[in-house]
Motif scaffolding. Structure first.
Motif, PDB file in Angstrom:
ATOM      1  N   ALA A   7       0.866  -1.183   0.000  1.00 40.58           N
ATOM      2  CA  ALA A   7       0.000   0.000   0.000  1.00 40.58           C
ATOM      3  C   ALA A   7       0.903   1.233   0.000  1.00 40.58           C
ATOM      4  CB  ALA A   7      -0.900   0.002   1.220  1.00 40.58           C
ATOM      5  N   LYS A   8       0.626   2.153  -0.890  1.00 42.73           N
ATOM      6  CA  LYS A   8       1.450   3.353  -1.015  1.00 42.73           C
ATOM      7  C   LYS A   8       0.678   4.529  -0.464  1.00 42.73           C
ATOM      8  CE  LYS A   8       3.797   1.422  -4.952  1.00 42.73           C
ATOM      9  NZ  LYS A   8       3.829   1.344  -6.407  1.00 42.73           N
ATOM     10  N   ASN A  38      -1.039  10.521  -5.676  1.00 45.61           N
ATOM     11  CA  ASN A  38      -1.859   9.325  -5.837  1.00 45.61           C
ATOM     12  C   ASN A  38      -1.096   8.344  -6.716  1.00 45.61           C
ATOM     13  OD1 ASN A  38      -3.797   7.379  -6.227  1.00 45.61           O
ATOM     14  ND2 ASN A  38      -5.220   8.682  -7.353  1.00 45.61           N
ATOM     15  N   CYS A  39      -0.522   7.310  -6.120  1.00 46.37           N
ATOM     16  CA  CYS A  39       0.234   6.298  -6.867  1.00 46.37           C
ATOM     17  C   CYS A  39      -0.670   5.211  -7.435  1.00 46.37           C
ATOM     18  CB  CYS A  39       1.293   5.664  -5.965  1.00 46.37           C
ATOM     19  SG  CYS A  39       2.585   6.802  -5.459  1.00 46.37           S
ATOM     20  N   ASN A  40      -1.945   5.236  -7.079  1.00 48.05           N
ATOM     21  CA  ASN A  40      -2.903   4.244  -7.554  1.00 48.05           C
ATOM     22  C   ASN A  40      -3.268   4.509  -9.013  1.00 48.05           C
ATOM     23  OD1 ASN A  40      -3.578   2.984  -4.824  1.00 48.05           O
ATOM     24  ND2 ASN A  40      -3.944   5.158  -4.457  1.00 48.05           N
ATOM     25  N   GLU A  42      -6.298   4.243 -10.131  1.00 50.72           N
ATOM     26  CA  GLU A  42      -7.648   4.806 -10.135  1.00 50.72           C
ATOM     27  C   GLU A  42      -7.677   6.209  -9.545  1.00 50.72           C
ATOM     28  OE1 GLU A  42      -6.988   1.999  -8.152  1.00 50.72           O
ATOM     29  OE2 GLU A  42      -7.256   0.593  -9.790  1.00 50.72           O
ATOM     30  N   THR A  44      -8.996   9.079  -7.089  1.00 46.61           N
ATOM     31  CA  THR A  44      -9.416   9.074  -5.691  1.00 46.61           C
ATOM     32  C   THR A  44     -10.115  10.383  -5.360  1.00 46.61           C
ATOM     33  OG1 THR A  44      -8.708   8.653  -3.406  1.00 46.61           O
ATOM     34  CG2 THR A  44      -7.227   9.966  -4.759  1.00 46.61           C
ATOM     35  N   GLY A  67      -5.724   9.072 -11.154  1.00 49.45           N
ATOM     36  CA  GLY A  67      -4.753   8.028 -10.846  1.00 49.45           C
ATOM     37  C   GLY A  67      -3.373   8.369 -11.370  1.00 49.45           C
ATOM     38  N   ARG A  68      -2.372   7.996 -10.597  1.00 52.50           N
ATOM     39  CA  ARG A  68      -0.963   8.187 -10.946  1.00 52.50           C
ATOM     40  C   ARG A  68      -0.645   9.646 -11.266  1.00 52.50           C
ATOM     41  NH1 ARG A  68       1.973   4.242 -10.529  1.00 52.50           N
ATOM     42  NH2 ARG A  68       3.509   4.807 -12.069  1.00 52.50           N
ATOM     43  N   LEU A  99      -8.677   6.301  -1.468  1.00 50.06           N
ATOM     44  CA  LEU A  99      -7.570   5.374  -1.722  1.00 50.06           C
ATOM     45  C   LEU A  99      -6.333   5.876  -0.976  1.00 50.06           C
ATOM     46  CD1 LEU A  99      -7.946   4.902  -5.584  1.00 50.06           C
ATOM     47  CD2 LEU A  99      -8.586   3.254  -3.811  1.00 50.06           C
TER      48      LEU A  99
END
Length: 126
Positions: A7-8, A38-40, A42, A44, A67-68, A99
């Motif tokens: 988890a980041k 946000n490293c995800n 998707e 957030t 995302g990202r 997230l």
């Protein structure tokens, strides 16, 4: 475990010290920013609640973050239902995310000819 499986970041962060000076000198204006990463993959939703010493908070100001991506959110631009953070008033913030994200807080103090820049990581809650 590889870095891609970790988890980041965290879902909940606190920034206890906020203050936007009422006056600036020189060419730059004093300001503060919440810097969110946000490293995800998707998008957030970010929800910022602003706390004050002498009045009720401004609850859950919503900010979207793809995302990202990263986003630098100027605290002077946070607004909900016509309420905003006034200059010259101490405040604190709760930053929630749907997230895990990473939250950094930065302040540019341009109240004197020699500007000062401060940046710290927010306080994460697991």
């Amino acid at each position: 475990m590889s870095a891609t499986n970790l988890a980041k970041g965290h879902l909940l962060w606190y920034i206890p010290d906020g203050y936007i000076p009422p006056e600036s000198s020189g060419q730059l204006e004093s300001h503060e920013s919440i810097c969110v990463l946000n490293c995800n993959a998707e998008e957030t939703q970010i929800y910022v609640t602003v706390f004050f010493e002498d009045r009720p908070p401004i609850e859950r100001i919503e900010v979207k973050l793809e995302g990202r991506r990263t986003k630098h959110i100027r605290t002077s631009g946070l607004e909900k239902d016509g309420e905003h953070i006034p200059k010259g008033v101490p405040y604190a913030m709760e930053v929630e995310s749907t997230l895990p994200v990473i939250v950094q807080y930065s302040r540019l103090d341009a109240t004197q000819p020699a500007n000062a820049l401060m940046s710290v990581i927010g306080y994460p809650i697991s």
